[in-house]
Design a protein around this motif. Structure first.
Motif, PDB file in Angstrom:
ATOM      1  N   SER A 148     -17.438 -12.594  -9.599  1.00  0.00           N
ATOM      2  CA  SER A 148     -16.621 -11.457 -10.041  1.00  0.00           C
ATOM      3  C   SER A 148     -15.429 -11.175  -9.137  1.00  0.00           C
ATOM      4  N   LEU A 149     -15.381 -11.731  -7.924  1.00  0.00           N
ATOM      5  CA  LEU A 149     -14.190 -11.596  -7.096  1.00  0.00           C
ATOM      6  C   LEU A 149     -13.019 -12.380  -7.670  1.00  0.00           C
ATOM      7  N   SER A 150     -13.323 -13.464  -8.370  1.00  0.00           N
ATOM      8  CA  SER A 150     -12.275 -14.288  -8.989  1.00  0.00           C
ATOM      9  C   SER A 150     -12.041 -13.943 -10.446  1.00  0.00           C
ATOM     10  N   ASP A 151     -13.072 -13.435 -11.120  1.00  0.00           N
ATOM     11  CA  ASP A 151     -13.003 -13.242 -12.571  1.00  0.00           C
ATOM     12  C   ASP A 151     -13.800 -12.008 -12.965  1.00  0.00           C
ATOM     13  N   ARG A 152     -13.097 -10.900 -13.235  1.00  0.00           N
ATOM     14  CA  ARG A 152     -13.771  -9.654 -13.605  1.00  0.00           C
ATOM     15  C   ARG A 152     -14.146  -9.632 -15.081  1.00  0.00           C
ATOM     16  N   SER A 153     -13.730 -10.635 -15.846  1.00  0.00           N
ATOM     17  CA  SER A 153     -13.959 -10.599 -17.293  1.00  0.00           C
ATOM     18  C   SER A 153     -15.435 -10.682 -17.650  1.00  0.00           C
ATOM     19  N   ILE A 154     -16.284 -11.123 -16.713  1.00  0.00           N
ATOM     20  CA  ILE A 154     -17.715 -11.225 -17.026  1.00  0.00           C
ATOM     21  C   ILE A 154     -18.397  -9.859 -16.967  1.00  0.00           C
ATOM     22  N   LEU A 155     -17.675  -8.839 -16.474  1.00  0.00           N
ATOM     23  CA  LEU A 155     -18.204  -7.483 -16.405  1.00  0.00           C
ATOM     24  C   LEU A 155     -17.646  -6.650 -17.555  1.00  0.00           C
ATOM     25  N   GLY A 156     -18.482  -5.783 -18.112  1.00  0.00           N
ATOM     26  CA  GLY A 156     -17.991  -4.859 -19.124  1.00  0.00           C
ATOM     27  C   GLY A 156     -16.927  -3.949 -18.541  1.00  0.00           C
ATOM     28  N   PRO A 157     -16.083  -3.314 -19.399  1.00  0.00           N
ATOM     29  CA  PRO A 157     -14.959  -2.508 -18.907  1.00  0.00           C
ATOM     30  C   PRO A 157     -15.355  -1.429 -17.912  1.00  0.00           C
ATOM     31  N   GLU A 158     -16.425  -0.704 -18.176  1.00  0.00           N
ATOM     32  CA  GLU A 158     -16.824   0.373 -17.266  1.00  0.00           C
ATOM     33  C   GLU A 158     -17.274  -0.182 -15.920  1.00  0.00           C
ATOM     34  N   LEU A 159     -18.036  -1.269 -15.947  1.00  0.00           N
ATOM     35  CA  LEU A 159     -18.512  -1.874 -14.706  1.00  0.00           C
ATOM     36  C   LEU A 159     -17.353  -2.493 -13.932  1.00  0.00           C
ATOM     37  N   ALA A 160     -16.437  -3.136 -14.669  1.00  0.00           N
ATOM     38  CA  ALA A 160     -15.298  -3.794 -14.020  1.00  0.00           C
ATOM     39  C   ALA A 160     -14.386  -2.795 -13.324  1.00  0.00           C
ATOM     40  N   ALA A 161     -14.394  -1.547 -13.774  1.00  0.00           N
ATOM     41  CA  ALA A 161     -13.541  -0.518 -13.171  1.00  0.00           C
ATOM     42  C   ALA A 161     -14.124   0.027 -11.867  1.00  0.00           C
ATOM     43  N   THR A 162     -15.349  -0.379 -11.532  1.00  0.00           N
ATOM     44  CA  THR A 162     -15.989   0.056 -10.288  1.00  0.00           C
ATOM     45  C   THR A 162     -15.882  -1.040  -9.236  1.00  0.00           C
ATOM     46  N   ASP A 163     -16.586  -0.876  -8.132  1.00  0.00           N
ATOM     47  CA  ASP A 163     -16.617  -1.895  -7.074  1.00  0.00           C
ATOM     48  C   ASP A 163     -17.741  -2.910  -7.283  1.00  0.00           C
ATOM     49  N   ALA A 164     -18.368  -2.910  -8.443  1.00  0.00           N
ATOM     50  CA  ALA A 164     -19.514  -3.791  -8.697  1.00  0.00           C
ATOM     51  C   ALA A 164     -19.129  -5.257  -8.557  1.00  0.00           C
ATOM     52  N   GLN A 165     -20.078  -6.032  -8.071  1.00  0.00           N
ATOM     53  CA  GLN A 165     -19.869  -7.468  -7.896  1.00  0.00           C
ATOM     54  C   GLN A 165     -21.150  -8.219  -8.259  1.00  0.00           C
ATOM     55  N   THR A 166     -20.983  -9.448  -8.745  1.00  0.00           N
ATOM     56  CA  THR A 166     -22.122 -10.339  -8.973  1.00  0.00           C
ATOM     57  C   THR A 166     -22.338 -11.195  -7.738  1.00  0.00           C
ATOM     58  N   LEU A 167     -23.563 -11.586  -7.498  1.00  0.00           N
ATOM     59  CA  LEU A 167     -23.861 -12.563  -6.456  1.00  0.00           C
ATOM     60  C   LEU A 167     -24.818 -13.600  -7.024  1.00  0.00           C
TER      61      LEU A 167
END
Length: 516
Positions: A366-385
């Motif tokens: 998600s640091l390279s590609d936020r598109s895998i997160l839904g809009p609300e999640l992408a607007a936060t500091d959330a990250q995948t690992l």
């Protein structure tokens, strides 16, 4: 029903084969046991009630040739990562080494600070410069008929490097080339992804794995697929169907007659060629179900990894206060992967024990590609690992369900402890919760990958990787997909030049027919 080609398995290789064959005007049927295409290269909502589509199994792309993308008009975007890796020093995690392709001077300074001088960085540049020149020569040959080892060695034109990478145990080479344990470990990890091996082993399994991890695209770069790995296989499925291939999901093949018949519950089809994009051991079960002789392959493949997917509220703080977590997690984050630790962990697992601090590495899509997160999640500091744990072979998890689960719990606990040893706060403190209130954390052992995906022993390569050239004179000029049955091809990762998300075996299986 009569077809020109029947493809067993709708993973990325099966879809690649189907697309090439259908575009050549052949009548193609693809059979897939799951209710969706993609195999191990899928994007999925792993956590209930959380709008994030993770690359659940495979997660980065290196070995997919641009030629395949061009030939099949794939609408897939790959992002090159600026940062290669970040590695906390195992003996002192308050210090670390960041390899930054965007700032060579900073990388050189990091080496000098770590190793008290410039020798290690000079050795690093020389070694990887020579390996890249080898990759530039070898990688284009993977879409051609097999050449002999002598032909490829002559093509590369660096006899000393060839001797080091192909004929001597990699551990010996690393010990002679690099002086610092951390630097040796960074290099060594590419030899152990999905491969349970002693770095000094005479079987050279580690060398083969190392070569595949460094030749992709002629550069060795591992790229981020925008939209997740499912975007790659969805694109391949569209290409196959647009060309006229028929894809049937929810159809488990029961038997393969090498004379050209494939049977499943309630149906059968005949074909001029059968392309098995499943593991060779799976194909053998299907051949035996039809009363036919199995093909020659590895008897008991074994995977050696713990795969952990996580979703975080934010990136965790690091014990190395000088390191920016954004840069550290943007590449491959090495954890307890010093050279000595890798060897000690191998020895523990080979003796039947879960390593005390399992070596592992992490990647943040998600640091390279936020598109895998839904809009609300992408607007936060959330990250995948995505965490990939090494030296956790299937043999440790065999046994009853209860025995498996007990070892899994221990392996996961120790892996998280390993991760936490380099963090300034426990990873549990930044894990998000799913809709049921549980941690957004999913762990899969090799035994579970075997059940989930049909990977024998959980081996992500379907079998031990093989050198990408002919090892016998009879193989020269073949495509590395042929079997003892003239109408049956290996179109999956178990083919020579298989492994990774590449499409290479699928391409070569198709070419073995189309090239006459």
């Amino acid at each position: 029903m009569n077809y020109d080609d029947v493809v067993i398995g709708a993973g990325h290789n099966g879809l690649t084969a189907a697309a090439y064959l259908a575009r050549a005007g052949r009548k193609v049927l693809v059979l897939e046991a799951a209710d969706h295409v993609g195999g191990a290269a899928v994007s999925a909502q792993a956590f209930p009630g959380v709008d994030a589509r993770l690359s659940r199994y495979s997660y980065l792309v290196s070995l997919l040739p641009r030629q395949i993308m061009t030939d099949l008009d794939l609408d897939v975007r790959l992002i090159r990562r600026r940062y290669s890796s970040f590695t906390p020093v195992p003996s002192d995690p308050t210090r670390g080494l960041l390899v930054d392709h965007g700032d060579p001077a900073a990388t050189a300074a990091g080496f000098a600070d770590l190793t008290s001088g410039g020798r290690e960085h000079a050795a690093w540049d020389d070694f990887y410069g020579r390996v890249q020149r080898l990759a530039e020569k070898v990688f284009p040959t993977v879409l051609e008929p097999l050449r002999s080892e002598d032909d490829l060695a002559a093509l590369v034109g660096d006899d000393e490097l060839w001797e080091s990478l192909v004929r001597r145990p990699l551990g010996e080479v690393l010990e002679a080339t690099f002086a610092h344990d951390t630097v040796r470990g960074i290099v060594a990890t590419d030899a152990l992804i999905g491969t349970f091996a002693d770095l000094r082993g005479d079987d050279l399994r580690q060398n083969v794995c190392f070569l595949y991890h460094l030749i992709g695209g002629g550069t060795g770069d591992w790229d981020v697929p925008v939209g997740g790995m499912g975007a790659v296989t969805d694109g391949l499925a569209r290409a196959a169907m647009a060309a006229g291939a028929e894809i049937r999901t929810g159809t488990r093949v029961l038997a393969v007659d090498p004379d050209g018949e494939v049977r499943w519950e309630g149906g059968a089809a005949t074909a001029s060629t059968i392309h098995a994009a499943c593991a060779p051991t799976v194909l053998n079960r299907l051949l035996e179900a039809a009363g036919a002789m199995p093909i020659e392959t590895e008897a008991e493949p074994e995977g050696a990894q713990l795969k952990v997917n996580m979703l975080l509220s934010r990136l965790p703080r690091l014990r190395d206060e000088a390191a920016d977590p954004t840069g550290a997690f943007a590449g491959t984050f090495h954890i307890n992967e010093g050279y000595a630790q890798l060897q000690d962990s191998y020895a523990a697992a080979a003796a039947g024990r879960v390593p005390q601090l399992p070596p592992c590495e992490i990647y943040c899509h998600s640091l390279s590609d936020r598109s895998i997160l839904g809009p609300e999640l992408a607007a936060t500091d959330a990250q995948t690992l995505t965490l990939f744990g090494l030296h956790l072979p299937a043999r440790l998890f065999r046994g009853s369900r209860e025995e498996h689960d007990a070892v899994k719990d221990l392996a996961l606990a120790r892996t998280l402890e390993s991760l936490n040893s380099v963090l300034a706060e426990p990873i549990q403190d930044v894990l998000l919760r799913d809709g049921d209130g549980a941690y957004c954390l999913e762990a899969r052992t090799p035994v579970e990958l075997e059940a989930d995906l049909g990977l024998p022993g959980g081996n992500i390569f379907h079998r031990s990787l093989q050198w990408p050239w002919a090892e016998q004179g009879s193989e020269v000029g073949t495509w590395g997909v042929e079997t003892s049955h003239p109408k049956v091809r290996i179109a999956g990762a178990g083919a020579r030049r298989g492994g990774g998300v590449s499409g290479i075996p699928g391409h070569n299986a198709a070419q073995s027919v189309l090239a006459g």
